[in-house]
Design a protein around this motif. Sequence first.
Motif, PDB file in Angstrom:
ATOM      1  N   CYS A 286       0.816  -1.213   0.000  1.00  0.00           N
ATOM      2  CA  CYS A 286       0.000   0.000   0.000  1.00  0.00           C
ATOM      3  C   CYS A 286       0.858   1.276   0.000  1.00  0.00           C
ATOM      4  O   CYS A 286       1.662   1.496   0.914  1.00  0.00           O
ATOM      5  CB  CYS A 286      -0.896  -0.004   1.235  1.00  0.00           C
ATOM      6  SG  CYS A 286      -1.870   1.512   1.365  1.00  0.00           S
ATOM      7  N   TYR A 288       0.065   4.209   0.617  1.00  0.00           N
ATOM      8  CA  TYR A 288      -0.309   5.176   1.659  1.00  0.00           C
ATOM      9  C   TYR A 288       0.297   4.815   3.021  1.00  0.00           C
ATOM     10  O   TYR A 288       0.241   5.599   3.963  1.00  0.00           O
ATOM     11  CB  TYR A 288      -1.846   5.236   1.755  1.00  0.00           C
ATOM     12  CG  TYR A 288      -2.361   6.355   2.630  1.00  0.00           C
ATOM     13  CD1 TYR A 288      -1.968   7.681   2.412  1.00  0.00           C
ATOM     14  CD2 TYR A 288      -3.224   6.098   3.688  1.00  0.00           C
ATOM     15  CE1 TYR A 288      -2.428   8.704   3.232  1.00  0.00           C
ATOM     16  CE2 TYR A 288      -3.693   7.124   4.496  1.00  0.00           C
ATOM     17  CZ  TYR A 288      -3.276   8.421   4.267  1.00  0.00           C
ATOM     18  OH  TYR A 288      -3.733   9.436   5.075  1.00  0.00           O
ATOM     19  N   LEU A 289       0.910   3.649   3.110  1.00  0.00           N
ATOM     20  CA  LEU A 289       1.374   3.125   4.396  1.00  0.00           C
ATOM     21  C   LEU A 289       2.202   4.111   5.243  1.00  0.00           C
ATOM     22  O   LEU A 289       1.903   4.291   6.427  1.00  0.00           O
ATOM     23  CB  LEU A 289       2.144   1.821   4.163  1.00  0.00           C
ATOM     24  CG  LEU A 289       2.561   1.069   5.420  1.00  0.00           C
ATOM     25  CD1 LEU A 289       2.354  -0.423   5.237  1.00  0.00           C
ATOM     26  CD2 LEU A 289       4.010   1.356   5.763  1.00  0.00           C
ATOM     27  N   CYS A 292      -0.204   6.384   6.992  1.00  0.00           N
ATOM     28  CA  CYS A 292      -1.497   5.867   7.455  1.00  0.00           C
ATOM     29  C   CYS A 292      -1.503   5.569   8.957  1.00  0.00           C
ATOM     30  O   CYS A 292      -0.715   4.750   9.431  1.00  0.00           O
ATOM     31  CB  CYS A 292      -1.841   4.601   6.685  1.00  0.00           C
ATOM     32  SG  CYS A 292      -3.441   3.924   7.191  1.00  0.00           S
ATOM     33  N   GLN A 294      -3.556   3.870  10.520  1.00  0.00           N
ATOM     34  CA  GLN A 294      -4.077   2.534  10.822  1.00  0.00           C
ATOM     35  C   GLN A 294      -3.188   1.409  10.306  1.00  0.00           C
ATOM     36  O   GLN A 294      -3.557   0.240  10.386  1.00  0.00           O
ATOM     37  CB  GLN A 294      -5.463   2.364  10.207  1.00  0.00           C
ATOM     38  CG  GLN A 294      -6.537   2.869  11.129  1.00  0.00           C
ATOM     39  CD  GLN A 294      -7.489   3.750  10.364  1.00  0.00           C
ATOM     40  OE1 GLN A 294      -7.095   4.776   9.809  1.00  0.00           O
ATOM     41  NE2 GLN A 294      -8.725   3.326  10.299  1.00  0.00           N
ATOM     42  N   CYS A 318      -6.377  -2.943   3.021  1.00  0.00           N
ATOM     43  CA  CYS A 318      -6.483  -4.320   3.508  1.00  0.00           C
ATOM     44  C   CYS A 318      -7.319  -4.425   4.783  1.00  0.00           C
ATOM     45  O   CYS A 318      -7.669  -5.515   5.203  1.00  0.00           O
ATOM     46  CB  CYS A 318      -5.126  -4.995   3.619  1.00  0.00           C
ATOM     47  SG  CYS A 318      -4.015  -4.183   4.696  1.00  0.00           S
TER      48      CYS A 318
HETATM   49  S1  SF4 Z   1      -4.722   0.439   6.649  1.00  0.00           S
HETATM   50 FE1  SF4 Z   1      -5.271   0.499   4.486  1.00  0.00          FE
HETATM   51  S2  SF4 Z   1      -4.617   2.503   3.783  1.00  0.00           S
HETATM   52 FE2  SF4 Z   1      -3.581   2.132   5.753  1.00  0.00          FE
HETATM   53  S3  SF4 Z   1      -1.629   1.265   5.169  1.00  0.00           S
HETATM   54 FE3  SF4 Z   1      -3.028  -0.440   5.518  1.00  0.00          FE
HETATM   55  S4  SF4 Z   1      -3.832  -0.904   3.486  1.00  0.00           S
HETATM   56 FE4  SF4 Z   1      -2.944   1.122   3.391  1.00  0.00          FE
END
Ligand code: SF4
Length: 323
Positions: A286, A288-289, A292, A294, A318
């Motif tokens: 991902c 965006y990790l 992010c 989350q 995910c």
């Molecule tokens: S929670 Fe979703 S957006 Fe955040 S890093 Fe994991 S896959 Fe990416």
Amino acid sequence: MPGNSVLEVSNLATCFTGSAGVVKAVNGVTFAVKAGQTLGVVGESGCGKSVMCLSLVGLIGPPGRIVSGEVWLNGQDLLQLSPKEIRRVRGREIALVFQDPMTSLNPILTVGTQLTETIVSHEEVSKAEARRRALELLARVGLPDPERLMRRYPFQLSGGMCQRVMIGMALSLQPKVLIADEPTTALDVTVQAQILAELKRLQKELGMAIVLITHDLGVVAAMADEVAVMYAGSIVEYGPAAEIFASPGHPYTRALLRSVPRLGGEEELAPIEGQPPTLLDLPGYCAYLPRCPQAGEECRVDKPELRALGSGRYVACCLGGGR
Ligand code: SF4
Ligand SMILES: Nc1ncnc2c1ncn2[C@@H]1O[C@H](COP(=O)(O)OP(=O)(O)OP(=O)(O)O)[C@@H](O)[C@H]1O
Ligand SMILES: [Mg+2]
């Protein structure tokens, strides 16, 4: 994808090859737009919105290259057309409006000449008929005194007037799809609102589908039926605008919504921390990790694909996208 879509894009990917390597500007996007509806495309600067638009209509030149995808309009895949064929489709069936009308209008031709030439070059009509249609269009996009305007050059017009002329020109051939890339970003707020309202009215009249690129979420809320949120060349969330605004499913969409003021809202604004990744070497997981809140270990395994949540909503995360 929904059956009555006028434009269907699948797995579109475009890259630029330079001395530093390969920039994956658009990285496999899939979406569809129905007649009479607007898809708003949002995302931070550099996430691939403009390259995506240019790719749809065959305007990517070296060092850019479309590496995969299909763009279906009217039973034909635009990516398979010859340059001559795509030129015919562009303008007639799919039209474009860009942010800066001054670069799209020809500075040495009057508004009247440009409009009538556009019409004559695509349709078998007399000059007089094309002129009549041009006058009608100028009135339709809300410009006063079209007769006088026909004799003017672009530099004699304000930014808002130029943008209206551009929209008039884009609509002159009654396209099925209008691609508008930041069409009102350069204008002041009141002119922007007028032009968007006119665009909406014309859309209703012509039953046209619109792909509207903007980083103004207020504009999307006012205009779009559906939204595609782009991050690092990919769509990370897609679905009905009202539902995405009410309950964003992707952590990036949530951050994006928290970063803009809501009308009358009292929550604190939170800018999105960190920077988008460089599109030169995207990770296999991902993108965006690093930003992010989350993120967990499971996010490092694969690049999350868009997954259906039901009711036409899709999220690429995910965690699944539920809140
Ligand atoms: S929670 Fe979703 S957006 Fe955040 S890093 Fe994991 S896959 Fe990416
Ligand atoms: N002609 C080009 N050559 C090399 N790289 C390019 C070219 N055009 C765009 N890119 C790269 O493609 C990526 C996507 O750019 P794009 O212009 O589509 O972003 P955008 O989402 O439209 O941003 P903005 O909101 O600022 O308009 C960027 O990393 C940009 O540097
Ligand atoms: Mg752009």
